[in-house]
Design a protein around this motif. Structure first.
Motif, mmCIF file in Angstrom:
data_model
loop_
_atom_site.group_PDB
_atom_site.id
_atom_site.type_symbol
_atom_site.label_atom_id
_atom_site.label_comp_id
_atom_site.label_asym_id
_atom_site.label_seq_id
_atom_site.Cartn_x
_atom_site.Cartn_y
_atom_site.Cartn_z
ATOM 1 N N TYR A 1 -43.803 39.730 -115.262
ATOM 2 C CA TYR A 1 -43.554 38.770 -114.178
ATOM 3 C C TYR A 1 -42.054 38.504 -113.975
ATOM 4 C CZ TYR A 1 -48.588 37.750 -114.134
ATOM 5 O OH TYR A 1 -49.953 37.835 -114.040
ATOM 6 N N HIS B 1 -60.965 38.776 -118.768
ATOM 7 C CA HIS B 1 -60.314 39.021 -117.480
ATOM 8 C C HIS B 1 -60.686 40.390 -116.914
ATOM 9 C CE1 HIS B 1 -57.039 35.778 -118.477
ATOM 10 N NE2 HIS B 1 -58.225 35.278 -118.229
ATOM 11 N N GLU C 1 -44.442 32.886 -130.582
ATOM 12 C CA GLU C 1 -44.107 31.471 -130.370
ATOM 13 C C GLU C 1 -45.363 30.626 -130.587
ATOM 14 O OE1 GLU C 1 -43.232 31.018 -126.175
ATOM 15 O OE2 GLU C 1 -44.805 32.432 -125.630
ATOM 16 N N ARG D 1 -45.441 37.297 -119.644
ATOM 17 C CA ARG D 1 -44.539 36.144 -119.541
ATOM 18 C C ARG D 1 -43.347 36.160 -120.493
ATOM 19 N NH1 ARG D 1 -49.641 34.780 -118.527
ATOM 20 N NH2 ARG D 1 -50.032 33.942 -116.436
ATOM 21 N N SER E 1 -49.987 33.619 -124.663
ATOM 22 C CA SER E 1 -49.244 32.385 -124.372
ATOM 23 C C SER E 1 -50.215 31.236 -124.083
ATOM 24 C CB SER E 1 -48.324 32.597 -123.169
ATOM 25 O OG SER E 1 -49.098 32.881 -122.021
#
Ligand code: OAD
Length: 340
Positions: free
Chosen positions: A55, A138, A262, A48, A237
């Motif tokens: 993406y 995942h 972030e 992201r 994220s």
């Protein structure tokens, strides 16, 4: 939290206080949660990031939406874009980063209760973190099976297919009796001259596609986050549930440290949340310095990856990852247009 809110467990919200806390032996059930950001320095794009994420580059292509490459319904109709990506993302060509090795160091010091990773690159294993301390939430590229009958597909054959970006088909015959067969293709004669029905369903690595259940182990080990005495969140994220909810299950006032470009999720809302924003490898090195572990960490990492790769990772990855992603996107585009 406001700067005026005092920390409860830590002496203060700083890496020095985090290091003191770990060194004092108060953190020995550490839970680590990771995402694609810890592998970008290795040359693997995250999903992201606006410029270097997978993406963003797939958005311009003919896919119904970028995440479709990890959607089972789309995969059934067109598995090729996934296999084009798989060729470049497949484990074996990438080396662990210093962040992976830092988690390995926690394990070797007996401090790691569990690592929960969303990554499918198997770099945690490559860093020597014991398998029983890793939950690959995942899934991963480590195994694969037929999406119709569930039969496993051999690793060596998978590697050959992925290297050629070819879609593997299930090779199990009816006689093996795997799961539910919905079609058989008579494409091979037995030694007696009779046809052998082969499943030929699509084979997919055991990666968790969107809207599919996570491995049971993820839920079985969830309580380790609830009983952790320290949490580290790196390179994610926190935008995909249920993984995104995992850091919230760490109880207050257990310290949580975020190493990420972030601020994400609820990190930063509690009195004992420490945010180390920026490159996670740089942040991890600072923590290792404060802990007095830096030399050991650097030595173990260099021994594992070699001087050349270490130099490559230290040089910075932005351009390399951007080039890699652009190349992947153009390959997927080519495949989609061929299909048209
Ligand atoms: P994302 O791409 O969503 O997030 C990566 C995060 O890491 C972002 O916040 C980046 O800013 C940050 N980041 C990138 N490089 C970094 C670096 N060197 N240092 C520090 N921070 C960095 O990746 P995930 O959170 O892992 O699902 O994505 C979660 C899931 O979404 C993935 O597992 C994948 C995807 O769809 C599947 O593959 C099934």
């Amino acid at each position: 939290v406001s700067d005026y809110t005092p920390a409860v467990t830590l002496a203060e919200r700083s890496l020095a206080a985090v290091a003191d806390h770990i060194r004092s032996g108060k953190a020995h059930r550490i839970v680590v949660m990771t995402g694609a950001g810890i592998s970008t320095a290795a040359g693997i794009p995250d999903f992201r990031s606006s410029e270097t994420g997978l993406y963003a580059h797939l958005a311009a292509l003919n896919l119904p939406y970028p995440e479709a490459v990890f959607d089972l319904d789309f995969f059934r109709t067109n598995p090729k874009p996934f296999y084009v990506l798989a060729k470049d993302l497949y484990p074996g060509t990438f080396c662990p980063t210093i962040s992976h090795v830092f988690i390995g160091l926690l394990a070797s010091k007996g401090l790691l209760a569990q690592l929960f990773t969303q990554n499918i690159d198997c770099l945690e294993r490559a860093a020597g973190i014991p398998a029983d301390l890793i939950v690959e939430a995942h899934g991963s590229f480590a195994s694969q099976r037929c999406i119709d009958c569930g039969a496993p597909f051999p690793d060596d054959k998978m590697r050959e297919h992925v290297a050629r970006a070819e879609v593997p088909r299930c090779i199990h015959s009816q006689a093996k009796g795997y799961g539910r067969y919905n079609r058989f293709v008579c494409n091979r004669a037995s030694s007696h001259g009779r046809c052998i029905g082969l499943c030929v369903g699509l084979v997919k690595p055991d990666i968790v596609f969107f809207h599919k259940a996570l491995p049971e182990l993820f839920y079985e080990r969830w309580n380790l986050a609830e009983t952790a005495d320290f949490a580290l969140v790196l390179g994610t994220s926190l935008s995909v549930n249920p993984f995104a909810a995992l850091p919230d299950s760490v109880p207050e006032p257990v310290p949580r440290v975020l190493f990420n470009s972030e601020r994400v999720g609820s990190l930063g809302t509690r009195a004992d949340d420490v945010l180390v924003l920026g490159d996670c490898d740089t942040g991890v090195r600072k923590l290792a310095d404060a802990l007095g572990w830096r030399d050991k960490l650097e030595t173990e990492w260099r021994q594992l990856v070699g001087d050349q790769e270490a130099g490559r990772q230290l040089q910075g990855m932005t351009k390399r990852v951007r080039d890699e992603v652009a190349q992947l996107a153009s390959q997927v585009d080519q495949v989609l247009h061929l299909d048209d």
